[in-house]
Design a protein around this motif. Structure first.
Motif, short mmCIF file in Angstrom:
data_model
loop_
_atom_site.label_atom_id
_atom_site.label_comp_id
_atom_site.label_asym_id
_atom_site.label_seq_id
_atom_site.Cartn_x
_atom_site.Cartn_y
_atom_site.Cartn_z
N SER A 101 30.72 -24.74 5.28
CA SER A 101 31.36 -23.57 4.67
C SER A 101 30.86 -23.37 3.23
CB SER A 101 32.88 -23.68 4.70
OG SER A 101 33.31 -24.79 3.96
N ASP A 102 30.59 -24.48 2.52
CA ASP A 102 30.09 -24.37 1.15
C ASP A 102 28.71 -23.71 1.09
OD1 ASP A 102 29.15 -26.71 2.47
OD2 ASP A 102 28.58 -27.61 0.55
N GLU A 103 27.93 -23.85 2.15
CA GLU A 103 26.61 -23.21 2.21
C GLU A 103 26.70 -21.75 2.65
OE1 GLU A 103 23.48 -26.29 3.86
OE2 GLU A 103 25.38 -26.45 4.98
N ALA A 104 27.73 -21.41 3.43
CA ALA A 104 27.84 -20.08 4.00
C ALA A 104 28.56 -19.08 3.10
CB ALA A 104 28.56 -20.15 5.36
N ILE A 105 29.61 -19.52 2.42
CA ILE A 105 30.43 -18.60 1.62
C ILE A 105 29.55 -17.89 0.58
CG2 ILE A 105 32.41 -18.38 0.06
CD1 ILE A 105 33.08 -19.17 3.03
N GLY A 106 29.66 -16.55 0.58
CA GLY A 106 28.87 -15.74 -0.35
C GLY A 106 27.54 -15.29 0.22
N LYS A 107 27.10 -15.90 1.32
CA LYS A 107 25.84 -15.51 1.97
C LYS A 107 26.15 -14.54 3.10
CE LYS A 107 22.96 -18.35 -0.20
NZ LYS A 107 23.26 -19.69 -0.27
N THR A 108 25.11 -13.92 3.64
CA THR A 108 25.28 -13.00 4.78
C THR A 108 24.70 -13.63 6.04
OG1 THR A 108 23.14 -11.91 4.49
CG2 THR A 108 25.01 -11.01 3.23
N PRO A 109 25.13 -13.17 7.21
CA PRO A 109 24.51 -13.64 8.45
C PRO A 109 23.00 -13.42 8.44
CG PRO A 109 26.52 -12.44 8.95
CD PRO A 109 26.24 -12.26 7.47
N ARG A 110 22.56 -12.32 7.83
CA ARG A 110 21.12 -12.04 7.76
C ARG A 110 20.39 -13.17 7.04
NH1 ARG A 110 18.60 -6.37 6.42
NH2 ARG A 110 16.47 -6.90 6.90
N GLU A 111 20.96 -13.64 5.93
CA GLU A 111 20.32 -14.70 5.15
C GLU A 111 20.29 -16.02 5.89
OE1 GLU A 111 21.30 -14.14 0.57
OE2 GLU A 111 23.09 -13.83 1.82
N LEU A 112 21.33 -16.31 6.66
CA LEU A 112 21.44 -17.63 7.29
C LEU A 112 20.96 -17.67 8.74
CD1 LEU A 112 24.95 -18.82 6.02
CD2 LEU A 112 22.69 -19.29 5.04
N LEU A 113 21.24 -16.63 9.50
CA LEU A 113 21.13 -16.74 10.95
C LEU A 113 20.08 -15.86 11.62
CD1 LEU A 113 24.96 -16.82 11.71
CD2 LEU A 113 23.42 -18.76 11.32
N ARG A 114 19.50 -14.91 10.92
CA ARG A 114 18.59 -13.96 11.56
C ARG A 114 17.39 -14.70 12.14
NH1 ARG A 114 17.26 -7.96 9.92
NH2 ARG A 114 19.49 -7.82 10.22
N SER A 115 17.14 -14.47 13.43
CA SER A 115 16.09 -15.19 14.16
C SER A 115 14.79 -14.41 14.28
CB SER A 115 16.58 -15.52 15.57
OG SER A 115 16.73 -14.31 16.32
N GLY A 116 14.84 -13.10 14.08
CA GLY A 116 13.65 -12.28 14.31
C GLY A 116 13.54 -11.80 15.75
N ALA A 117 14.52 -12.14 16.59
CA ALA A 117 14.47 -11.76 18.00
C ALA A 117 14.91 -10.33 18.24
CB ALA A 117 15.35 -12.71 18.82
N HIS A 118 15.56 -9.71 17.26
CA HIS A 118 16.09 -8.35 17.43
C HIS A 118 15.45 -7.39 16.43
CE1 HIS A 118 19.14 -10.02 20.06
NE2 HIS A 118 19.35 -10.95 19.15
N SER A 119 15.37 -6.15 16.83
CA SER A 119 14.79 -5.11 15.97
C SER A 119 15.77 -4.70 14.87
CB SER A 119 14.44 -3.89 16.82
OG SER A 119 15.63 -3.29 17.31
N GLU A 120 15.23 -4.03 13.87
CA GLU A 120 16.09 -3.48 12.81
C GLU A 120 17.08 -2.48 13.42
OE1 GLU A 120 16.66 -4.11 9.52
OE2 GLU A 120 15.43 -5.85 9.95
#
Length: 184
Positions: free
Chosen positions: A43-62
């Motif tokens: 949680s200390d790494e995630a709070i303040g960040k976005t899913p895009r910053e942490l989890l985006r895989s590149g598998a989906h289009s914009e």
């Protein structure tokens, strides 16, 4: 019995599914233990960040993400199957549901996201689909079907092979399977 706020918080924190709350801009303000187990991020790494910053895989289009955001910004809930990237770089397939929460004035105050891991289920389904395709291909040839049946010591008759050949050629398309019982 009415659950206390403390009880609800404990349930929320201990849920196996990933539960996350973001502000209207998509920055995490809360994640549960399920999120930590699912993503590998504390949680200390995630709070303040976005899913895009942490989890985006590149598998989906914009366009995929724009459509998802358009739906939730319009005040509707969204459900999608998503491939994300864990902290360790592993790809995970999951169902993501996002529901907006509104303040008293009707403005979106935050979004609640729930992620359910589908990785194992997707892998099993793919394996079954490949096996079915393999056997469909192998059984489309009556001689190959005979070899497989003999190798596995499965009982069969010549009429079984005739039915396999008729199915392969589409000669039995549209017939009720119950009417085929007498052919084998």
């Amino acid at each position: 019995m009415v659950a206390t706020l403390e009880t609800l918080i404990r349930v929320f924190e201990r849920a196996l599914d990933s539960i996350e709350i973001t502000d209207p801009e998509g920055r995490y303000v809360f994640v549960n233990r399920g999120f930590e187990a699912f993503t590998g991020y504390g949680s200390d790494e995630a709070i303040g960040k976005t899913p895009r910053e942490l989890l985006r895989s590149g598998a989906h289009s914009e366009e995929f993400y724009e459509s998802l955001w358009a739906t939730i910004r319009a005040g509707s809930s969204a459900i999608a199957t998503v491939i994300s990237r864990r902290k360790d770089g592993e790809s995970v397939t999951h169902e993501l549901s996002i529901t907006p929460h509104f303040d008293e004035a009707g403005a979106i105050e935050w979004y609640v996201g729930i992620r359910r891991d589908l990785t194992e289920r997707v892998a099993r389904e793919l394996s079954l689909r490949r096996a079915a395709e393999l056997y469909d291909h192998q059984l489309s040839d009556p001689e190959r079907a005979r070899e497989i049946l003999e190798r596995h010591k499965l009982p069969f008759t010549e009429s079984d092979l005739l039915v396999v050949e008729a199915l392969r050629q589409g000669m039995l398309d549209g017939l009720d399977p119950a009417s085929l019982a007498g052919l084998a």
